[in-house]
Scaffold this motif. Structure first.
Motif, short mmCIF file in Angstrom:
data_model
loop_
_atom_site.label_atom_id
_atom_site.label_comp_id
_atom_site.label_asym_id
_atom_site.label_seq_id
_atom_site.Cartn_x
_atom_site.Cartn_y
_atom_site.Cartn_z
N SER A 183 0.84 -1.20 0.00
CA SER A 183 0.00 0.00 0.00
C SER A 183 0.88 1.25 0.00
CB SER A 183 -0.89 0.01 1.25
OG SER A 183 -0.10 0.14 2.42
N PRO A 184 0.32 2.41 -0.40
CA PRO A 184 1.09 3.65 -0.33
C PRO A 184 1.61 3.94 1.08
CG PRO A 184 -0.89 3.95 -1.64
CD PRO A 184 -1.01 2.60 -1.03
N GLU A 185 0.83 3.59 2.09
CA GLU A 185 1.27 3.82 3.47
C GLU A 185 2.48 2.97 3.80
OE1 GLU A 185 -1.79 3.10 2.54
OE2 GLU A 185 -2.74 5.07 2.78
N GLU A 186 2.49 1.71 3.34
CA GLU A 186 3.64 0.84 3.60
C GLU A 186 4.88 1.35 2.89
OE1 GLU A 186 1.94 -3.64 4.17
OE2 GLU A 186 1.60 -2.72 2.22
N ARG A 187 4.72 1.84 1.69
CA ARG A 187 5.88 2.37 0.96
C ARG A 187 6.42 3.62 1.63
NH1 ARG A 187 3.52 1.81 -5.24
NH2 ARG A 187 2.81 -0.36 -5.02
N THR A 188 5.54 4.47 2.09
CA THR A 188 5.98 5.68 2.77
C THR A 188 6.74 5.34 4.04
OG1 THR A 188 4.08 6.91 1.90
CG2 THR A 188 5.21 7.83 3.82
N GLU A 189 6.25 4.34 4.77
CA GLU A 189 6.91 3.93 6.00
C GLU A 189 8.30 3.35 5.72
OE1 GLU A 189 8.43 1.48 9.04
OE2 GLU A 189 7.56 0.63 7.21
N LEU A 190 8.40 2.51 4.68
CA LEU A 190 9.69 1.94 4.32
C LEU A 190 10.66 3.02 3.88
CD1 LEU A 190 8.83 -1.34 2.34
CD2 LEU A 190 10.21 -1.15 4.41
N SER A 191 10.18 3.97 3.09
CA SER A 191 11.03 5.05 2.61
C SER A 191 11.56 5.89 3.76
CB SER A 191 10.25 5.93 1.63
OG SER A 191 11.02 7.02 1.21
N ALA A 192 10.69 6.20 4.72
CA ALA A 192 11.11 7.01 5.86
C ALA A 192 12.10 6.25 6.75
CB ALA A 192 9.89 7.43 6.67
N ARG A 193 11.90 4.94 6.87
CA ARG A 193 12.74 4.15 7.78
C ARG A 193 14.09 3.81 7.17
NH1 ARG A 193 12.60 -1.46 8.47
NH2 ARG A 193 10.57 -1.57 7.42
N LEU A 194 14.13 3.52 5.87
CA LEU A 194 15.37 3.05 5.25
C LEU A 194 16.10 4.11 4.44
CD1 LEU A 194 14.12 -0.45 4.06
CD2 LEU A 194 15.43 0.10 6.11
N GLY A 195 15.38 5.13 3.99
CA GLY A 195 16.03 6.21 3.26
C GLY A 195 16.74 5.72 2.01
N LEU A 232 13.41 -6.81 2.55
CA LEU A 232 12.21 -5.98 2.68
C LEU A 232 10.94 -6.78 2.97
CD1 LEU A 232 12.96 -3.57 -0.31
CD2 LEU A 232 13.47 -3.21 2.12
N ARG A 233 10.96 -8.06 2.69
CA ARG A 233 9.82 -8.92 2.95
C ARG A 233 8.52 -8.43 2.30
NH1 ARG A 233 11.84 -13.73 5.10
NH2 ARG A 233 13.50 -13.24 6.57
N PRO A 234 8.53 -8.09 1.00
CA PRO A 234 7.29 -7.67 0.35
C PRO A 234 6.43 -8.88 0.04
CG PRO A 234 9.03 -7.81 -1.26
CD PRO A 234 9.66 -8.13 0.07
N PRO A 235 5.19 -8.68 -0.40
CA PRO A 235 4.38 -9.83 -0.84
C PRO A 235 5.08 -10.60 -1.94
CG PRO A 235 3.03 -7.85 -0.64
CD PRO A 235 4.45 -7.41 -0.46
N ALA A 236 4.86 -11.90 -1.99
CA ALA A 236 5.56 -12.76 -2.94
C ALA A 236 5.35 -12.32 -4.39
CB ALA A 236 5.11 -14.21 -2.76
N ARG A 237 4.17 -11.76 -4.68
CA ARG A 237 3.86 -11.37 -6.06
C ARG A 237 4.39 -9.98 -6.40
NH1 ARG A 237 -2.44 -11.98 -6.81
NH2 ARG A 237 -1.85 -10.94 -8.76
N ALA A 238 4.97 -9.28 -5.43
CA ALA A 238 5.37 -7.89 -5.66
C ALA A 238 6.34 -7.70 -6.83
CB ALA A 238 5.97 -7.30 -4.38
N PRO A 239 7.39 -8.52 -6.96
CA PRO A 239 8.32 -8.28 -8.08
C PRO A 239 7.64 -8.34 -9.45
CG PRO A 239 9.29 -9.77 -6.48
CD PRO A 239 7.86 -9.61 -6.08
N LEU A 240 6.81 -9.36 -9.67
CA LEU A 240 6.16 -9.48 -10.97
C LEU A 240 5.08 -8.42 -11.17
CD1 LEU A 240 5.85 -13.35 -11.36
CD2 LEU A 240 7.38 -11.81 -12.60
N GLU A 241 4.33 -8.13 -10.11
CA GLU A 241 3.26 -7.13 -10.24
C GLU A 241 3.84 -5.73 -10.47
OE1 GLU A 241 0.06 -7.41 -10.55
OE2 GLU A 241 0.08 -9.58 -10.38
N GLU A 242 4.89 -5.38 -9.70
CA GLU A 242 5.51 -4.07 -9.88
C GLU A 242 6.26 -4.00 -11.21
OE1 GLU A 242 5.15 -1.36 -8.25
OE2 GLU A 242 3.88 -2.22 -6.69
N GLY A 243 6.85 -5.13 -11.61
CA GLY A 243 7.48 -5.16 -12.92
C GLY A 243 6.48 -4.96 -14.03
N ARG A 244 5.32 -5.59 -13.88
CA ARG A 244 4.26 -5.42 -14.88
C ARG A 244 3.75 -3.98 -14.90
NH1 ARG A 244 -1.29 -5.76 -14.88
NH2 ARG A 244 -1.36 -6.40 -12.68
N ARG A 245 3.61 -3.39 -13.72
CA ARG A 245 3.16 -1.99 -13.67
C ARG A 245 4.15 -1.08 -14.42
NH1 ARG A 245 4.70 2.24 -11.08
NH2 ARG A 245 6.17 1.05 -9.78
#
Length: 317
Positions: A81-93, A150-163
């Motif tokens: 989700s956008p909230e999860e991405r924002t949290e990761l960005s703020a935490r890991l920079g 980062l432990r994203p959802p298992a489908r994240a690489p293919l879904e984000e790649g497709r996006r």
């Protein structure tokens, strides 16, 4: 021996996954067009040798027809989700970019080290393709590290790649298309025609003039054709091989490598390189669609001049 077929198979499976994901994405009104386009591209990687010249030609025409008909669109990728991405960005920079560095490092190390690996006296990796194979291995390693870290959802690489590939669209295959065009031009004798014209412009024995015509020609043809790989066969046949290498005894490695870099200077300055210059402007929603090109010209022109000097100094030692 592991060679390009392994890399092609990997790429084909990725595009096949994009095609299946597009077919299942009901948020995309053009999902059938996306599925057909990426599915055909997957077929070319997975079974191009079996299709033959005619089959591959028909496949390419189908890709062009789909792109020209506006059959491709963008859907939605359901991952974090956008909230999860924002949290990761703020935490890991900026540490988020560390996995991306694995790719060039692996390519650099692998290009030198993998040639020495052999099994029973036979090289494990094709020595002629070790750089590309190292690049592919780097992608897999970077993906594995990202997933473990980062432990994203298992489908994240293919879904984000497709996006991402849906956002780029048909321009993703433009480099291959233009490189093929360069090969067609070379077979058609365009290089010889350009060489005859250039020969009339180059004073007899003028090394500097020949190098200038070669480097400026690489940049100019790249700007016209949109890809340095398309320009290289033409300029190599016209000036690089007959004049600089055979005629003046230049170093082929220097002339070839730096000549390609001169072509890349042209890539920085042309809208024909849509995947590099126009697509980023669209993705970043820039007001000026040529904004990327304008920002790059100040780098491209001095670098082009430096390339000319490098060939002049180092190719004829």
């Amino acid at each position: 021996m592991i060679g390009l077929p392994a890399l092609y198979t990997f790429a084909g499976l990725v595009f096949a996954a994009f095609a299946i994901g597009s077919l299942r994405d009901r948020s995309n009104a053009k999902r059938l067009g996306n599925a057909a386009f990426w599915g055909l591209l997957a077929l070319s990687f997975l079974a191009g040798d079996q299709l033959g010249d005619l089959g591959n030609g028909v496949l390419v025409l189908c890709l062009v027809a789909l792109a020209g008909a506006g059959a491709l669109g963008s859907g939605s990728a359901k991952t974090t989700s956008p909230e999860e991405r924002t949290e990761l960005s703020a935490r890991l920079g900026n540490r988020l970019f560390l996995p991306a560095l694995i790719i060039p490092v692996t390519a650099l190390v692998g290009s030198a080290a993998f040639k020495a690996i052999s099994v029973g006296g036979t090289p494990l990796f094709d020595p002629k393709q070790v750089t590309l194979l190292s690049l592919g291995i780097g992608v897999v390693l970077a993906l594995a590290v990202s997933m473990l870290w980062l432990r994203p959802p298992a489908r994240a690489p293919l879904e984000e790649g497709r996006r991402l590939i849906d956002s780029v669209g048909w321009a993703a295959v433009l480099p291959q298309m233009l490189a093929s065009l360069g090969a067609v031009f070379a077979l058609a004798g365009v290089g010889e025609v350009v060489g005859d014209i250039a020969g009339a412009l180059i004073p007899d024995g003028s090394r500097f003039a020949a190098i200038a015509v070669f480097t400026l020609g690489m940049a100019g043809f790249t700007m016209i054709m949109g890809n340095a790989f398309a320009a290289f066969p033409v300029m190599a046949a016209a000036i690089g091989v007959p004049v600089l290498i055979h005629g003046m005894g230049g170093n082929p490695a220097v002339i070839g490598a730096v000549g390609m870099l001169a072509g890349f200077c042209g890539t920085l300055m042309t809208p024909m390189a849509a995947n590099f210059n126009i697509v980023p402007a669209a993705l970043l929603e820039l007001k000026n669609r040529n904004g990327v090109i304008r920002a790059q010209i100040a780098t491209a022109l001095p670098l082009l001049a430096v390339n000319l000097v490098i060939i002049y100094v180092f190719a004829f030692r």
